[in-house]
Design an enzyme around this catalytic site. Sequence first.
Site, PDB file in Angstrom:
ATOM      1  N   CYS A  87       0.838  -1.196   0.000  1.00 51.31           N
ATOM      2  CA  CYS A  87       0.000   0.000   0.000  1.00 51.31           C
ATOM      3  C   CYS A  87       0.882   1.258   0.000  1.00 51.31           C
ATOM      4  O   CYS A  87       1.589   1.492  -0.962  1.00 51.31           O
ATOM      5  CB  CYS A  87      -0.968  -0.058   1.179  1.00 51.31           C
ATOM      6  SG  CYS A  87      -2.372   1.050   1.010  1.00 51.31           S
ATOM      7  N   HIS A 195      -3.442  -5.764   1.306  1.00 54.69           N
ATOM      8  CA  HIS A 195      -2.838  -5.917   2.635  1.00 54.69           C
ATOM      9  C   HIS A 195      -2.838  -7.377   3.093  1.00 54.69           C
ATOM     10  O   HIS A 195      -3.766  -7.796   3.791  1.00 54.69           O
ATOM     11  CB  HIS A 195      -3.620  -5.097   3.650  1.00 54.69           C
ATOM     12  CG  HIS A 195      -3.420  -3.625   3.537  1.00 54.69           C
ATOM     13  ND1 HIS A 195      -2.471  -2.948   4.266  1.00 54.69           N
ATOM     14  CD2 HIS A 195      -4.036  -2.697   2.770  1.00 54.69           C
ATOM     15  CE1 HIS A 195      -2.515  -1.655   3.957  1.00 54.69           C
ATOM     16  NE2 HIS A 195      -3.458  -1.474   3.055  1.00 54.69           N
ATOM     17  N   GLU A 197      -1.314  -8.741   5.459  1.00 54.45           N
ATOM     18  CA  GLU A 197      -1.297  -8.876   6.919  1.00 54.45           C
ATOM     19  C   GLU A 197      -2.696  -8.834   7.517  1.00 54.45           C
ATOM     20  O   GLU A 197      -2.900  -9.172   8.681  1.00 54.45           O
ATOM     21  CB  GLU A 197      -0.394  -7.790   7.541  1.00 54.45           C
ATOM     22  CG  GLU A 197      -0.979  -6.385   7.633  1.00 54.45           C
ATOM     23  CD  GLU A 197      -0.940  -5.598   6.324  1.00 54.45           C
ATOM     24  OE1 GLU A 197      -0.593  -6.178   5.276  1.00 54.45           O
ATOM     25  OE2 GLU A 197      -1.257  -4.390   6.358  1.00 54.45           O
TER      26      GLU A 197
END
Lengths: 219, 87
Positions: A87, A195, A197
């Site tokens: 990002c 993302h 994560e």
Amino acid sequence: MSLRVGVVVFPGSNCEQDMLEAMRLVGGEPELLWHGDATVNGVDAVIVPGGFAHGDYLRPGAIARFSPVMSAVAEFAAAGGPVVGICNGFQVLTEAGLLPGALQKNAGLKFVCAPAQLRVETTNSVLTRAADKGAVLSIPINHFEGNYTCDAETLAQLRDEDRIVLRYVVNPNGSVDNIAGVCNEGRNVVGLMPHPERSTSELLGSTDGLPLLRSLLSV
Amino acid sequence: MIFSVHVEVRLRPGIADPQGSTIERAMPTLGFSGVSGVRVGKSIRFEIDAADEASARAEAEDLCSRFLTNPVIEDAIVELEPAGVAS
């Protein structure tokens, strides 16, 4: 022995704690790297996480690229060290010239925060080497400036060299050729808007980020 | 010698401009029907201390290509004049 992963913190980063958690989950030994320190502390891999950096004034990543830590990250990358920008981290890596292209405001000027379906286009990168080619992963995106753009020559080169790492199944932001992530020539630097994560537990709706994070730790 | 510099940062031709097209689409609702080709850029002003105009311009252009623009999507028009001259 588990691999040490450095997670860079800029003023405004907001995904670094999630990344520490995610890295512990897949067996890494994460630590934070401060933007003002011109070192990566001898880690085995570097992650530039999402959020913001220096207010993203001028352009996202335009000021962050001059941070002392970025010269150390560039040196680490040049020596073949694995570097992943997520990002805002992807924006920083393009501004720093570690990845080609640029990230523009989304088509339609919409901030997009939603799960995205991503296709793994190559397993020849530090972020996908433990993933399956052609697999479709559900991983959230959360950005206003994720509209990947580059000139026609660069796009042709990325295609020819199999450097488009991830593509959106349905284009959410206007990115050229549905690009969600690309890698450098050495295939050790990868940038992506989604993302991983945030896709590490069924409680979060998806575990599809795990093969990507594990890739980073598989040498 | 001090020079006043005005940099206009523009998206390069052919690069999509989501802000410009959104503004353009809003115009007819206000009754402006004949406006087209809207492009949004940035205007940056600063001063440079340099020996002469040529070196001030060279420095401003270097600053533009390395920091003020992202050459992948943007270019810049540099206007420059000795400071103190009304503009």
